[in-house]
Design a protein around this motif. Structure first.
Motif, PDB file in Angstrom:
ATOM      1  N   GLY A   7       0.810  -1.207   0.000  1.00  0.00           N
ATOM      2  CA  GLY A   7       0.000   0.000   0.000  1.00  0.00           C
ATOM      3  C   GLY A   7       0.846   1.260   0.000  1.00  0.00           C
ATOM      4  N   THR A   8       0.196   2.383   0.366  1.00  0.00           N
ATOM      5  CA  THR A   8       0.897   3.667   0.305  1.00  0.00           C
ATOM      6  C   THR A   8       1.431   4.132   1.653  1.00  0.00           C
ATOM      7  OG1 THR A   8      -1.204   4.830   0.597  1.00  0.00           O
ATOM      8  CG2 THR A   8      -0.474   4.453  -1.666  1.00  0.00           C
ATOM      9  N   GLY A   9       0.935   3.587   2.753  1.00  0.00           N
ATOM     10  CA  GLY A   9       1.392   3.993   4.084  1.00  0.00           C
ATOM     11  C   GLY A   9       2.586   3.171   4.540  1.00  0.00           C
ATOM     12  N   ASN A  10       3.083   3.515   5.705  1.00  0.00           N
ATOM     13  CA  ASN A  10       4.176   2.751   6.298  1.00  0.00           C
ATOM     14  C   ASN A  10       3.617   1.510   6.978  1.00  0.00           C
ATOM     15  OD1 ASN A  10       6.192   4.546   5.568  1.00  0.00           O
ATOM     16  ND2 ASN A  10       5.886   5.804   7.366  1.00  0.00           N
ATOM     17  N   ASP A  11       4.051   0.331   6.545  1.00  0.00           N
ATOM     18  CA  ASP A  11       3.617  -0.917   7.159  1.00  0.00           C
ATOM     19  C   ASP A  11       4.238  -1.031   8.547  1.00  0.00           C
ATOM     20  OD1 ASP A  11       2.440  -1.403   4.702  1.00  0.00           O
ATOM     21  OD2 ASP A  11       4.144  -2.558   3.980  1.00  0.00           O
ATOM     22  N   VAL A  12       3.553  -1.729   9.444  1.00  0.00           N
ATOM     23  CA  VAL A  12       3.978  -1.787  10.844  1.00  0.00           C
ATOM     24  C   VAL A  12       3.969  -3.235  11.330  1.00  0.00           C
ATOM     25  CG1 VAL A  12       3.427  -1.001  13.189  1.00  0.00           C
ATOM     26  CG2 VAL A  12       2.997   0.507  11.252  1.00  0.00           C
ATOM     27  N   TRP A  13       5.049  -3.638  11.968  1.00  0.00           N
ATOM     28  CA  TRP A  13       5.102  -4.958  12.602  1.00  0.00           C
ATOM     29  C   TRP A  13       4.472  -4.892  13.984  1.00  0.00           C
ATOM     30  CZ3 TRP A  13       5.879  -9.091   9.982  1.00  0.00           C
ATOM     31  CH2 TRP A  13       6.791  -9.138   8.938  1.00  0.00           C
ATOM     32  N   LEU A  14       3.651  -5.885  14.294  1.00  0.00           N
ATOM     33  CA  LEU A  14       3.213  -6.141  15.664  1.00  0.00           C
ATOM     34  C   LEU A  14       4.229  -7.124  16.216  1.00  0.00           C
ATOM     35  CD1 LEU A  14       1.179  -6.073  18.025  1.00  0.00           C
ATOM     36  CD2 LEU A  14      -0.012  -7.962  16.893  1.00  0.00           C
ATOM     37  N   CYS A  38      -2.058  -0.754  14.865  1.00  0.00           N
ATOM     38  CA  CYS A  38      -1.186  -1.731  15.522  1.00  0.00           C
ATOM     39  C   CYS A  38      -1.210  -1.544  17.036  1.00  0.00           C
ATOM     40  CB  CYS A  38       0.234  -1.610  14.983  1.00  0.00           C
ATOM     41  SG  CYS A  38       1.384  -2.821  15.673  1.00  0.00           S
ATOM     42  N   LEU A  39      -1.140  -0.302  17.484  1.00  0.00           N
ATOM     43  CA  LEU A  39      -1.193  -0.039  18.925  1.00  0.00           C
ATOM     44  C   LEU A  39      -2.503  -0.519  19.534  1.00  0.00           C
ATOM     45  CD1 LEU A  39       0.439   3.505  19.216  1.00  0.00           C
ATOM     46  CD2 LEU A  39       1.422   1.300  19.896  1.00  0.00           C
ATOM     47  N   ASP A  40      -3.610  -0.343  18.806  1.00  0.00           N
ATOM     48  CA  ASP A  40      -4.901  -0.844  19.283  1.00  0.00           C
ATOM     49  C   ASP A  40      -4.865  -2.365  19.441  1.00  0.00           C
ATOM     50  OD1 ASP A  40      -6.029   1.679  19.382  1.00  0.00           O
ATOM     51  OD2 ASP A  40      -7.072   1.481  17.455  1.00  0.00           O
ATOM     52  N   ILE A  41      -4.292  -3.036  18.468  1.00  0.00           N
ATOM     53  CA  ILE A  41      -4.186  -4.500  18.526  1.00  0.00           C
ATOM     54  C   ILE A  41      -3.289  -4.908  19.693  1.00  0.00           C
ATOM     55  CG2 ILE A  41      -3.339  -6.542  17.317  1.00  0.00           C
ATOM     56  CD1 ILE A  41      -4.086  -4.996  14.675  1.00  0.00           C
ATOM     57  N   ALA A  42      -2.132  -4.258  19.821  1.00  0.00           N
ATOM     58  CA  ALA A  42      -1.191  -4.584  20.899  1.00  0.00           C
ATOM     59  C   ALA A  42      -1.832  -4.380  22.265  1.00  0.00           C
ATOM     60  CB  ALA A  42       0.073  -3.725  20.770  1.00  0.00           C
ATOM     61  N   LEU A  45      -4.364  -7.120  22.992  1.00  0.00           N
ATOM     62  CA  LEU A  45      -3.708  -8.384  23.347  1.00  0.00           C
ATOM     63  C   LEU A  45      -3.173  -8.347  24.775  1.00  0.00           C
ATOM     64  CD1 LEU A  45      -1.852  -9.142  20.006  1.00  0.00           C
ATOM     65  CD2 LEU A  45      -3.635 -10.553  21.073  1.00  0.00           C
ATOM     66  N   MET A  46      -2.610  -7.215  25.172  1.00  0.00           N
ATOM     67  CA  MET A  46      -2.065  -7.119  26.530  1.00  0.00           C
ATOM     68  C   MET A  46      -3.165  -7.088  27.578  1.00  0.00           C
ATOM     69  SD  MET A  46       1.439  -4.884  26.116  1.00  0.00           S
ATOM     70  CE  MET A  46       0.714  -3.497  25.257  1.00  0.00           C
ATOM     71  N   LEU A  47      -4.354  -6.603  27.213  1.00  0.00           N
ATOM     72  CA  LEU A  47      -5.489  -6.681  28.139  1.00  0.00           C
ATOM     73  C   LEU A  47      -5.935  -8.132  28.310  1.00  0.00           C
ATOM     74  CD1 LEU A  47      -7.729  -3.639  27.144  1.00  0.00           C
ATOM     75  CD2 LEU A  47      -6.545  -4.000  29.317  1.00  0.00           C
ATOM     76  N   GLN A  48      -5.949  -8.870  27.209  1.00  0.00           N
ATOM     77  CA  GLN A  48      -6.378 -10.263  27.251  1.00  0.00           C
ATOM     78  C   GLN A  48      -5.308 -11.163  27.876  1.00  0.00           C
ATOM     79  OE1 GLN A  48      -7.741 -11.739  23.479  1.00  0.00           O
ATOM     80  NE2 GLN A  48      -8.475 -13.636  24.344  1.00  0.00           N
ATOM     81  N   PHE A  49      -4.047 -10.835  27.637  1.00  0.00           N
ATOM     82  CA  PHE A  49      -2.930 -11.626  28.149  1.00  0.00           C
ATOM     83  C   PHE A  49      -1.984 -10.707  28.925  1.00  0.00           C
ATOM     84  CE2 PHE A  49      -4.273 -13.411  24.037  1.00  0.00           C
ATOM     85  CZ  PHE A  49      -4.740 -14.650  24.468  1.00  0.00           C
ATOM     86  N   PRO A  50      -2.296 -10.406  30.199  1.00  0.00           N
ATOM     87  CA  PRO A  50      -1.546  -9.402  30.959  1.00  0.00           C
ATOM     88  C   PRO A  50      -0.055  -9.694  31.133  1.00  0.00           C
ATOM     89  CG  PRO A  50      -3.576  -9.995  32.095  1.00  0.00           C
ATOM     90  CD  PRO A  50      -3.430 -10.937  30.945  1.00  0.00           C
ATOM     91  N   SER A  51       0.348 -10.935  31.052  1.00  0.00           N
ATOM     92  CA  SER A  51       1.770 -11.229  31.236  1.00  0.00           C
ATOM     93  C   SER A  51       2.567 -11.072  29.942  1.00  0.00           C
ATOM     94  CB  SER A  51       1.954 -12.646  31.786  1.00  0.00           C
ATOM     95  OG  SER A  51       1.473 -13.599  30.855  1.00  0.00           O
ATOM     96  N   ALA A  52       1.883 -10.817  28.841  1.00  0.00           N
ATOM     97  CA  ALA A  52       2.561 -10.661  27.553  1.00  0.00           C
ATOM     98  C   ALA A  52       2.903  -9.195  27.298  1.00  0.00           C
ATOM     99  CB  ALA A  52       1.669 -11.183  26.434  1.00  0.00           C
ATOM    100  N   SER A  53       3.894  -8.994  26.455  1.00  0.00           N
ATOM    101  CA  SER A  53       4.306  -7.643  26.080  1.00  0.00           C
ATOM    102  C   SER A  53       4.310  -7.542  24.560  1.00  0.00           C
ATOM    103  CB  SER A  53       5.699  -7.356  26.636  1.00  0.00           C
ATOM    104  OG  SER A  53       6.156  -6.105  26.175  1.00  0.00           O
TER     105      SER A  53
END
Length: 61
Positions: A7-14, A38-42, A45-53
Motif C-alpha cells: 500500500g501507500t502507508g508505512n507498514d507496521v510490525w506487531l 497496531c497499537l490498538d491490537i497490541a 492483546l495485553m489486556l487479554q494476556f496481561p503477562s505478555a508484552s
C-alpha cells in the motif's frame, strides 16, 4: 519485508517482546494510520494476556 511496502502507508510490525528476543507476530497494513491500528491490537492483546508484552515498529526499520 525486504524493502517491499504494502500500500501507500508505512507498514507496521506487531512484535511480541520476550526477554532477550524480538518476535514479529503480525504485519499491519491497509489502515489510514497503520501505527495507531497496531497499537490498538497490541493494547487489546495485553489486556487479554496481561503477562505478555507487545509493541509496534515500522517495517522499514
Amino acid at each position: 519485508m525486504n524493502g517491499t511496502k504494502v500500500g501507500t502507508g508505512n507498514d507496521v510490525w506487531l512484535v511480541k517482546g520476550t526477554i532477550g528476543a524480538r518476535d514479529p507476530v503480525g504485519l499491519v497494513f491497509g489502515y489510514l494510520d497503520d501505527f495507531a491500528a497496531c497499537l490498538d491490537i497490541a493494547n487489546g492483546l495485553m489486556l487479554q494476556f496481561p503477562s505478555a508484552s507487545y509493541y509496534c515498529e515500522y517495517a522499514d526499520q
